[in-house]
Motif scaffolding. Sequence first.
Motif, mmCIF file in Angstrom:
data_model
loop_
_atom_site.group_PDB
_atom_site.id
_atom_site.type_symbol
_atom_site.label_atom_id
_atom_site.label_comp_id
_atom_site.label_asym_id
_atom_site.label_seq_id
_atom_site.Cartn_x
_atom_site.Cartn_y
_atom_site.Cartn_z
ATOM 1 N N PHE A 29 0.827 -1.213 0.000
ATOM 2 C CA PHE A 29 0.000 0.000 0.000
ATOM 3 C C PHE A 29 0.851 1.249 0.000
ATOM 4 N N ASN A 30 1.970 1.219 0.704
ATOM 5 C CA ASN A 30 2.838 2.386 0.811
ATOM 6 C C ASN A 30 3.329 2.890 -0.540
ATOM 7 N N ASN A 31 3.350 2.035 -1.552
ATOM 8 C CA ASN A 31 3.894 2.397 -2.858
ATOM 9 C C ASN A 31 2.876 3.064 -3.780
ATOM 10 N N TYR A 32 1.634 3.124 -3.340
ATOM 11 C CA TYR A 32 0.555 3.585 -4.206
ATOM 12 C C TYR A 32 0.175 5.037 -3.967
ATOM 13 N N SER A 54 3.859 9.075 0.082
ATOM 14 C CA SER A 54 4.317 9.447 1.421
ATOM 15 C C SER A 54 3.358 10.385 2.132
ATOM 16 N N GLY A 55 2.430 10.954 1.395
ATOM 17 C CA GLY A 55 1.459 11.860 2.008
ATOM 18 C C GLY A 55 1.904 13.300 2.095
ATOM 19 N N ASP A 56 3.022 13.645 1.473
ATOM 20 C CA ASP A 56 3.496 15.029 1.591
ATOM 21 C C ASP A 56 3.213 15.874 0.368
ATOM 22 N N SER A 57 2.592 15.315 -0.639
ATOM 23 C CA SER A 57 2.174 16.094 -1.813
ATOM 24 C C SER A 57 0.724 15.787 -2.123
ATOM 25 N N SER A 58 -0.108 16.799 -2.049
ATOM 26 C CA SER A 58 -1.539 16.613 -2.287
ATOM 27 C C SER A 58 -2.019 17.534 -3.406
ATOM 28 N N ASN A 77 -2.998 1.235 6.395
ATOM 29 C CA ASN A 77 -3.510 1.063 5.025
ATOM 30 C C ASN A 77 -4.822 1.816 4.812
ATOM 31 N N MET A 78 -4.832 3.055 5.261
ATOM 32 C CA MET A 78 -6.055 3.857 5.197
ATOM 33 C C MET A 78 -5.799 5.179 4.482
ATOM 34 N N VAL A 79 -6.816 5.636 3.768
ATOM 35 C CA VAL A 79 -6.835 6.968 3.165
ATOM 36 C C VAL A 79 -8.121 7.646 3.615
#
Length: 124
Positions: A29-32, A54-58, A77-79
């Motif tokens: 999941f981390n790669n997606y 990584s969650g640092d670009s939205s 594994n959550m968004v």
Amino acid sequence: QVPLVESGGGLVQAGGSLRLSCAASGRTFNNYCMAWFRQAPGKEREFVAALNWSGDSSYYTDSVKGRFTISRDNAKNMVYLQMNSLKPEDTAVYYCAARLLLIPPLHESEYDYWGQGTQVTVSS
């Protein structure tokens, strides 16, 4: 395969808030890149927000900037999609999507995996 399951939709009054969740399966999941799309009745599915691995670009569509926030918890594994100041025009089925890329694409055709959707209805 990355099975995705959305939850958290519902009926809310204009000005209210909802938080959508998307549970993903799989050890990579981390790669997606992850994204949220929505489809209103009689309209095409449209991009709402996306987040890199990584969650640092939205990225956000203009109509939700300042109101919606996409985030992820790779350990779980959550968004998530936090939706504030909801408007009747936000009413739609919201879909979670995933793609194995460094930079999240903004068009639905570029995503490989989709959830079943969750209904969000905003009353005026």
